[in-house]
Design an enzyme around this catalytic site. Sequence first.
Site, short mmCIF file in Angstrom:
data_model
loop_
_atom_site.label_atom_id
_atom_site.label_comp_id
_atom_site.label_asym_id
_atom_site.label_seq_id
_atom_site.Cartn_x
_atom_site.Cartn_y
_atom_site.Cartn_z
N GLU A 1 7.92 37.52 66.39
CA GLU A 1 7.23 37.07 67.60
C GLU A 1 5.77 37.50 67.59
OE1 GLU A 1 9.41 40.91 68.90
OE2 GLU A 1 9.74 39.27 67.50
N ASP B 1 13.02 29.98 70.26
CA ASP B 1 12.24 29.20 69.29
C ASP B 1 11.23 28.30 70.00
OD1 ASP B 1 13.66 30.35 67.25
OD2 ASP B 1 14.93 28.61 66.84
N ASP C 1 1.42 39.82 70.32
CA ASP C 1 2.86 39.98 70.27
C ASP C 1 3.46 39.57 71.62
OD1 ASP C 1 5.12 41.45 68.54
OD2 ASP C 1 5.46 41.90 70.66
#
Length: 329
Positions: free
Chosen positions: A249, A223, A206
């Site tokens: 994410e 992005d 993560d």
Amino acid sequence: MVNKKPSSQPYNLLPEAAQTLLALMHAQGEVARLSEREQLFSSLLDSVNAVLWAFDWESRQVLYVSPAYERIFGRPAGLLLADFNEWRDSIYPDDLDYAERSLAEVLVKGAVEDREYRIIAADGKIRWLSDKCFINQQTDNNQRVIIVGMAEDITEKKQLEGELQRLATTDALTQSSNRRHFFDCAHHAFATARLDQAPLTFLLLDIDDFKQINDTYGHQEGDYVLQRIADTGKAVLRRGDLFGRIGGEEFAAVFPGCTPQIAQQIAERLQREIQRLSFSHEHQTFGVTVSQGLTGITDADESLDSLFARADAAMYQAKRQGKNQIVSG
């Protein structure tokens, strides 16, 4: 004054010259009609984007091939009619064994309608063919076995199928596996590992403080961070490892045949490579870190879900312990 009726003299009583003329006119009409039919048939063959062919099984000789052969294969039909190996040698090497076996099946089944294989055309391009074939056993003294078929160019259809498959299994932003495809493959890898009693390791990753990246530098920059993380993951992982984006994410990886010790080394390398990434936005430079949770399969695990749960707990422990680290669970 008496009106005479037209002569009703039959055809066979006409003078010989007239009979000959009528016979010639009739023959010319038949020839013209035959020529029209041949032209129509030839026109139809020219317009069909499929190769019609006939093959003598015993002599291994192509007896007929339609004009589409030269368009699809890019080779002269005359060479094929002289040597069947012209077709055989055009087949993509990985598909040759299947193409030959499926052709032979027609002798047993009478028809084979689901043959699909690739060829390499004369221009070097790979084309897909759907090649249906049927047996047509002749009743002459030699009992010749003639196989007839129709090979259709389905390259565009295959390309569309491939694109649809890619869209169904790939995360559009990062071009890694999407959540559904990743877990489909991961469940299969887990079942295989249990059956073979082989090691398998599950990793969750993560991005730390990703919301802050979006809020500070914008979603477009966020992005780009996701794309760079995905590229790094695909570069670090081994051939045969699974990698995908399973959340906003959050990424996951499965290492088939990999012990937790080896997986730890891979995770550490991934951690280092991500730390080396550098991003720039309006003259501001920043980096990113990730928290990882790692766990290996045990005899008590009955499904992939238990590995996922342990890896998830380990990842959140890494977050609580200060982020930018790997925790094994």
